[in-house]
Design an enzyme around this catalytic site. Sequence first.
Site, PDB file in Angstrom:
ATOM      1  N   LYS A  94      40.481  35.681  35.280  1.00  0.00           N
ATOM      2  CA  LYS A  94      39.343  35.119  35.093  1.00  0.00           C
ATOM      3  C   LYS A  94      38.093  36.237  35.045  1.00  0.00           C
ATOM      4  CE  LYS A  94      37.663  30.498  36.371  1.00  0.00           C
ATOM      5  NZ  LYS A  94      37.487  29.549  37.170  1.00  0.00           N
TER       6      LYS A  94
HETATM    7  C1  E4P Z   1      36.058  26.596  36.655  1.00  0.00           C
HETATM    8  O1  E4P Z   1      37.013  27.303  36.137  1.00  0.00           O
HETATM    9  C2  E4P Z   1      35.399  26.637  37.715  1.00  0.00           C
HETATM   10  O2  E4P Z   1      36.303  26.968  38.681  1.00  0.00           O
HETATM   11  C3  E4P Z   1      34.894  25.284  37.992  1.00  0.00           C
HETATM   12  O3  E4P Z   1      35.228  24.109  37.180  1.00  0.00           O
HETATM   13  C4  E4P Z   1      33.503  25.320  38.785  1.00  0.00           C
HETATM   14  O4  E4P Z   1      33.138  23.996  38.969  1.00  0.00           O
HETATM   15  P1  E4P Z   1      31.785  23.542  40.142  1.00  0.00           P
HETATM   16  O5  E4P Z   1      30.661  23.870  39.052  1.00  0.00           O
HETATM   17  O6  E4P Z   1      32.174  22.114  40.414  1.00  0.00           O
HETATM   18  O7  E4P Z   1      32.082  24.646  41.242  1.00  0.00           O
END
Ligand code: E4P
Length: 270
Positions: A94
């Site tokens: 990522k």
């Molecule tokens: C995506 O891969 C992130 O890990 C995640 O969806 C972030 O979500 P949040 O905005 O609820 O922290």
Amino acid sequence: MKIFIDSADIDEIKDAYSSGVIDGVTTNPSLIKKAAEKQNAGKDLGDYIKRILDVAKSTPVSLEVTEYRYKDMVKQGKALFKKFNPSAKNVFIKIPVNPSFPDDETRDDEGIKAIKDLSKAGIPVNCTLIFTPEQALLAAKAGARFVSPFAGRVDDYIRKQNSIKFEKSDYYPACGMCRKKGMLHDNGIVSGVDLIAKTVEIFQEYGMKAEVLAASLRNVRQVRECALAGADIATLPFDVIKQLLVHHKSREGMEKFTKDVIPEYVKLTK
Ligand code: E4P
């Protein structure tokens, strides 16, 4: 639409995968921190992550870099891939689309460069922290396999900018909200689902290969709307995954059917 679990909690991941309908896992540094605190996973984090990869077996698991300079992200991405991919061959790295901090714009394109390098090296990339379709487009052009627009955080941002009080799981209309001055928006994006829909539309128009991964989803209605918008994947917290099956009338109907069972019917399969 594929459903991923957005969690680094091994118990949640195991539980979700036991249903047989989960297609992948996304983690981020905050989710790893939460899991490390709850599961005491910090002691042997490497082994803990390998357990996650094993549960997810042949489905993608995204592990995020923590560096924010181009070369450092590439180095760390390669190291993470080398260390963890051999165990189940399912690691995605990522990379933030733009690793700059709010008052420091010196690294705006370093995520894109890192995506390009890692993709060229054959490492699958999930590009994260996307808030505009343009960011998604550049990430896809750089070779990202998944692009992750953060729908929920867009809704939060629009609400905060307009002093609307809300709870994290509150539904925000996909079509946006109107106030005296007109439609509320973030540079033309009227909601998180709108961000997903516009990204999907652009990707379809230009035949982009990357899959649109709707991220930061907080409630079931948003999941439905992302599916209608054509998202390829939705990543969901465990509690939202559980909520996908819940309806009061299903439970009520089940109770009535169970009360009405006649013994002759049951005997047919004994
Ligand atoms: C995506 O891969 C992130 O890990 C995640 O969806 C972030 O979500 P949040 O905005 O609820 O922290």
